[in-house]
Design a protein around this motif. Structure first.
Motif: not given
Lengths: 216, 488
Positions: A130, A137, A140, A146, A149-150, A153, A156-157, A160, A163-164, A183, A186, A190
């Motif tokens: 987490l 975040i 970001i 830019a 910010q990627v 992201y 963040l991914e 997660i 955690f997964g 991802v 994505g 970007m």
């Protein structure tokens, strides 16, 4: 084994702080790439010795994509955009680090409170995952570029995904590959957008992207 | 058969990137859209069995969204062909700032359109939560290039916001999917595959706090994509800067797909006895979206942005309808159809007006009824329909939701709902009338759309909206009832 897992999780938290505190874009890309490698290793170690072919290949693919391929793409985007190789935060690095520390405290507290149905391999796992997401975040919302910010992201991914790993072992291989593909594409899209932004505006600062607004 | 629904547009989409001739690529677009929508209508007569071990299957809810998407795409495809023919010139001058820009290659635009359809179809027929997530993220990636069709700085800004905000939102939804997996794990460590059907039948034994957290994350994540306030910030920019073809699909089809993601999560909550919790959240975010939309519609001078905020409003109405439960869910399902048809038509007409008047500013448009009678008339019809005036379809569905709220004794919700609708009606009627009537600006010459499809397609949608307000076919009523039955 849990010793190794714990040290990897501590490293994961440290890469989060590197991302928050470093002024060099290259260092940030490397930090996020290193996270990808850590995730692959963690996913293998979490399986407690019961290794299957898919159980090894999938984390390896993740490590290659997130640890090597995506950083390579981002380095390329950085060179193509020919940007100043500084992160240019909207808040100072000190404030970023303080925000990160607060996020770490919050996630450690949350980790105590959240009752997983089955005991995770390490009590650090949920807080570290987490925290990585929260660090992403913070990046970001507090960075101008830019490209940064990627990176946020991706962090963040990554959080997660970490955690997964507690539950994802039960996700079918095809779905995991689908998530990874999303991802990858994505970040690829970007990256193309960053290239266009740098050509159109001569910079990749998103705080100059203010032509469209209904407020003020 | 279900695989074909996805494979047809996906295959045609990939092929479109490599077809060099504009003419044959346009034929490809139309034939793929025709084939796919014929197939999805056929699924109503011969229900297809599940595919890939039940991962892909059509339930009443999915079939409704899938068919609506296909049919709408077919209409938009005919319009798109005519639009692309008009846009085929190399360079264009910007309406607002006067600079010269070029368009993206038509091949990539057509390819992305078809891949977008494939991704949306996958969303509608996914029965596995993680696959659903993969599909929704894929819709973002396939549609981002559509927004950046006109290559200039405003559309680029809109594309960047869309990509980043939606990707972050959807990443949170992935965390929600993992939370759902945790909620579904029983204390002895045994777990349930994330299939909608299995989850629904076992939901009573789920860990309630984790299920609640999962719902919140899925609501925020997919809500970002759906355009629920306060996560809607990408929506007005993307809808106003995208070419009208793309705006029509974003509003008419994509938002429904994101809504479906939320509905799936809501289904599990209802089955798990947490309907009270998810209902309240949907109600709060729904009313908030409506209120935020009302604020930004009032005094809006850009008519494409006005339509975009109206989409935020209608997504709010859908959330309110589902949140109220009971008869209101039926109203919400009906409203999904009505809103899609009306909003798609309005965006297509807005594209025609933009081509005639060369401005997105409401003040720059006057006398549309005399300059472009068909578009002007449809614009007026569409704006009255979307603000809930009888006898059009949206009136019927909005009224069903209102009546359900009153029947359930939710007077406060009903009053707020009605007040917001009234404010929006007033705010949209004024520019609508001013744009349709009056004397046109001098430099605007009466123009007939060069291609018939540009006025025929919106006209057909306009007739459909009118019909939906007067007569709903029994087969549709039954389908809507089955779909809403799953949602309490």
């Amino acid at each position: 084994m849990s010793q190794v897992i714990n040290s990897l999780l501590v490293l994961l938290v440290l890469t989060g702080f590197t991302l928050l505190g470093s002024s060099r874009l290259a260092a940030c890309i490397r930090a996020v790439g290193f996270q990808g490698l850590l995730l692959g290793l963690l996913a293998i170690l979490m399986q407690d010795g019961k290794l299957s072919a898919a159980g090894v290949l999938l984390p390896l693919t993740t490590a290659v994509v997130k640890g090597i391929l995506l950083p390579w793409l981002l380095f390329r985007a950085m060179r193509e955009a020919d940007t100043v190789r500084e992160v240019e935060p909207l808040i100072t690095y000190n404030v970023s680090i303080i925000a990160g520390t607060a996020a770490l405290a919050l996630t450690l507290w949350l980790g105590q409170r959240l009752q997983l149905p089955s005991e995770p391999p390490s009590s650090l796992l949920v807080p570290a995952a987490l925290f990585t997401s929260l660090a992403g975040i913070i990046v970001i919302v507090s960075r101008r570029k830019a490209l940064t910010q990627v990176l946020g992201y991706l962090a963040l991914e990554n959080g997660i995904y970490a955690f997964g790993t507690t539950v994802a072992l039960r996700l079918p291989v095809l779905v995991e590959l689908g998530i990874l593909l999303d991802v990858f594409v994505g970040v690829f899209v970007m990256g193309i957008a960053i290239f266009h932004i740098s050509r159109e505006f001569d910079h990749i600062d998103t705080d100059k992207l203010v032509a469209l607004s209904d407020v003020g | 058969m279900i695989e074909l629904l996805i494979l047809i547009p996906a295959g045609a989409g990939i092929l479109a990137f490599f077809v060099a001739s504009d003419q044959s690529r346009r034929v490809l677009l139309i034939s793929a859209a025709l084939g796919q929508s014929a197939l999805s209508i056929a699924t109503w007569i011969v229900p297809p069995g599940p595919a890939f071990g039940g991962w892909l299957a059509e339930d009443p809810l999915g079939r409704l969204i899938e068919t609506l998407t296909s049919v709408l795409f077919l209409a938009v495809a005919f319009y798109a062909v005519a639009y692309l023919r008009e846009e085929a010139r190399q360079l264009h001058s910007d309406f607002e700032e006067g600079f010269i820009f070029s368009n993206a290659r038509e091949a990539s635009f057509t390819g992305c359109l078809l891949l977008f359809l494939a991704a949306m179809t996958l969303v509608a027929v996914s029965q596995h939560f993680a696959l659903l997530w993969v599909a929704i993220e894929a819709t973002t990636l396939a549609s981002a290039p559509l927004i950046y069709f006109h290559r200039h700085h405003r559309s680029l800004e809109a594309t960047w916001k869309y990509l980043l905000i939606c990707s972050v939102g959807i990443a949170l939804a992935l965390l929600g999917v993992f939370f759902l997996a945790v909620a579904a794990t029983s204390p002895d460590g045994s777990t349930i595959a994330l299939m909608v059907r299995d989850l629904r039948s076992n939901a009573q034994h789920f860990n309630a706090p984790w299920l609640k957290a999962a719902f919140v994350l899925l609501l925020v994540g997919y809500g970002t994509k759906m355009g629920l306030a306060p996560f809607h910030t990408w929506l007005p920019d993307a809808h106003s800067e995208a070419p009208s073809v793309a705006s029509a699909l974003l509003s008419g089809a994509l938002l429904n797909c994101a809504f479906l993601g939320i509905l799936r999560a809501h289904e599990i909550c209802v089955a798990g006895g947490l309907a009270g919790f998810s209902d309240r959240l949907l109600l709060v975010f729904g009313l908030l979206s409506m209120a935020v939309a009302a604020v930004f519609i009032s005094g809006q001078t850009d008519y494409k942005r006005m339509l975009a905020y109206s989409s935020v409003e209608h997504m709010g109405i859908l959330a309110v309808g589902v949140g109220l439960g009971g008869a209101a869910v039926f109203g919400a399902m009906l409203h999904v159809i009505n809103h899609s048809l009306t909003k798609a038509m309005l965006f297509l007409v807005a594209g025609n007006l933009l081509a005639v008047y060369r401005t997105k500013n409401t003040d720059g448009v006057a006398g549309a009824l005399s300059v472009a009678p068909v578009s002007g008339g449809l614009w007026l019809l569409g704006l009255f329909a979307i603000t809930g005036s009888p006898p059009f379809g949206p009136f019927l569905s909005e009224f069903t939701i209102l009546k359900a709220a009153l029947d359930q004794g939710e007077t406060l919700v009903a009053v707020a709902y009605l007040a917001i609708l009234a404010v929006i009606l007033a705010a949209m009627a004024t520019p609508a009338l001013a744009m349709a009537q009056g004397t046109p600006p001098e430099q605007v010459a009466p123009a007939h759309p060069k291609s018939k499809a540009l006025s025929v397609v919106p006209s057909i949608l306009g007739i459909a909206i009118l019909v939906m307000g007067i007569y709903i076919p029994p087969v549709l009523t039954r389908a809507l009832r089955e779909a809403s039955h799953l949602l309490g």
